[in-house]
Scaffold this active site. Sequence first.
Site, PDB file in Angstrom:
ATOM      1  N   MET A   1       0.826  -1.192   0.000  1.00  0.00           N
ATOM      2  CA  MET A   1       0.000   0.000   0.000  1.00  0.00           C
ATOM      3  C   MET A   1       0.869   1.254   0.000  1.00  0.00           C
ATOM      4  O   MET A   1       2.016   1.218   0.411  1.00  0.00           O
ATOM      5  CB  MET A   1      -0.925   0.007   1.217  1.00  0.00           C
ATOM      6  CG  MET A   1      -1.916  -1.143   1.233  1.00  0.00           C
ATOM      7  SD  MET A   1      -3.019  -1.093  -0.186  1.00  0.00           S
ATOM      8  CE  MET A   1      -3.804  -2.688  -0.039  1.00  0.00           C
ATOM      9  N   CYS A   2       0.298   2.329  -0.399  1.00  0.00           N
ATOM     10  CA  CYS A   2       1.036   3.578  -0.596  1.00  0.00           C
ATOM     11  C   CYS A   2       0.603   4.626   0.427  1.00  0.00           C
ATOM     12  O   CYS A   2      -0.272   4.386   1.259  1.00  0.00           O
ATOM     13  CB  CYS A   2       0.799   4.108  -2.011  1.00  0.00           C
ATOM     14  SG  CYS A   2       0.995   2.863  -3.313  1.00  0.00           S
ATOM     15  N   ARG A   3       1.228   5.785   0.356  1.00  0.00           N
ATOM     16  CA  ARG A   3       0.858   6.939   1.182  1.00  0.00           C
ATOM     17  C   ARG A   3       0.732   8.133   0.245  1.00  0.00           C
ATOM     18  O   ARG A   3       1.552   8.306  -0.664  1.00  0.00           O
ATOM     19  CB  ARG A   3       1.929   7.264   2.219  1.00  0.00           C
ATOM     20  CG  ARG A   3       2.379   6.096   3.095  1.00  0.00           C
ATOM     21  CD  ARG A   3       1.429   5.844   4.262  1.00  0.00           C
ATOM     22  NE  ARG A   3       0.281   5.046   3.854  1.00  0.00           N
ATOM     23  CZ  ARG A   3      -0.716   4.700   4.676  1.00  0.00           C
ATOM     24  NH1 ARG A   3      -0.714   5.129   5.916  1.00  0.00           N
ATOM     25  NH2 ARG A   3      -1.702   3.958   4.237  1.00  0.00           N
ATOM     26  N   VAL A  93       4.078   8.338  -2.242  1.00  0.00           N
ATOM     27  CA  VAL A  93       5.172   7.378  -2.142  1.00  0.00           C
ATOM     28  C   VAL A  93       4.562   5.988  -2.304  1.00  0.00           C
ATOM     29  O   VAL A  93       3.504   5.696  -1.767  1.00  0.00           O
ATOM     30  CB  VAL A  93       5.948   7.500  -0.817  1.00  0.00           C
ATOM     31  CG1 VAL A  93       6.760   8.779  -0.799  1.00  0.00           C
ATOM     32  CG2 VAL A  93       5.035   7.425   0.409  1.00  0.00           C
ATOM     33  N   ASN A 119      -4.562   5.070  -3.059  1.00  0.00           N
ATOM     34  CA  ASN A 119      -3.978   4.251  -2.000  1.00  0.00           C
ATOM     35  C   ASN A 119      -4.932   3.099  -1.770  1.00  0.00           C
ATOM     36  O   ASN A 119      -6.085   3.308  -1.388  1.00  0.00           O
ATOM     37  CB  ASN A 119      -3.823   5.086  -0.712  1.00  0.00           C
ATOM     38  CG  ASN A 119      -3.422   4.222   0.478  1.00  0.00           C
ATOM     39  OD1 ASN A 119      -2.772   3.198   0.316  1.00  0.00           O
ATOM     40  ND2 ASN A 119      -3.822   4.640   1.664  1.00  0.00           N
TER      41      ASN A 119
END
Length: 388
Positions: A1-3, A93, A119
């Site tokens: 997973m991303c931010r 990110v 996300n």
Amino acid sequence: MCRFLVYKGASPILLSSLILEPQHSILTQSYDSRLRLDTRRPHNGDGFGVGYYTPPSLGPSPCIFTSTIPAWNCINLERLATKTSSSLIFAHVRATTQGSLSDSNCHPFSNGRLMWMHNGNIGCWNHVKRAVALDIDAKWFNGVQGNTDSEWAFALFLDSLQRAGCNPDSLGEEGDGGFGHKALREAVLTTIRRINAFIKAIPEEMRDDEETRSLLNFAVTDGQSVICTRYVSSATDEAASLYFSSGTSWKKEGKGRFKMERRDKGADIVLVASEPLTFERDNWVTVPTNSVLTVHKQTVMIHPIIDEYYNHSPSYLRSTGFAVSKGLVSSGPGATAPPAKAVAAGPATGGLTPAVGEAAAIANIDGQGKELRERLDAVQKSAAQIKV
């Protein structure tokens, strides 16, 4: 997973004041993500991206810089962020769940004046991808350059916007109002509905025990309005974390220490983030699960996403198990907004309704959140000794 991170302000701000300098900046989150506990992929180091809007004289389309280098190790990001300012910024990110490590898979994605980030994940993606490809206009199909579910979701959004009578390629005129927050919001909600429909259409025998639930935290902007969702296709699970903060100034109080100040009822700055950029718990409000957040002229509006996964009971507690299984913590330290149905547009001066402000002031962290914060504080002390 991303931010991811969104900034929308009445005035431009240096990118470094959001991306590099805060104690828990999105660059810090690339290697020290407090609400992401995925031991398989402990870092958001699979590339990053920054998108921002330039002065009107340069046109309405955003400037986007992406790289497959981890954000913490990219000297060009520091050079760019300390000399660039904008009043509308997207930053992301990445930790891969779908798609290879390449620039074409780094967020934000763009088309014309639009920017998009995601996300989460789309359930049963191996089956859904073909359905999406067959259902969208050839123009958006041919425009996909990478192989992430996030970019295909963007193509689906563009198709939904076009079906609603808007031309996603339109750049408009300088100083215009963009597509309008209502059109953007409806296109995002249509995108979610179409994704859910694709998953439901998959025959049981073809699912092969694949995960059917989706985590759809989307962010989209046309350079004027911003739409963000916090959504999970489940009636019993929490979505991945999402917070917002608003005020009159983003004040630096020391090295790494920032605070959102509010001198009056208006809001000159709105931040939306997967994780708070500071540890000032009263600065951040949790976006309710299965709701859509709209930022229009510095006013924050939150609407519920009412479908089969919406729960009308404000006291219903959703399970955090699914988000944790994906390496995420669904919520953490911070105030909690009231149920989405109780949140509406703020006063003419901008900001939130009084109900949200009162909730932010009186909200207390429950036992689980308090325990989490204690754990995070311990990690922070250890991380402070690490030099990256």
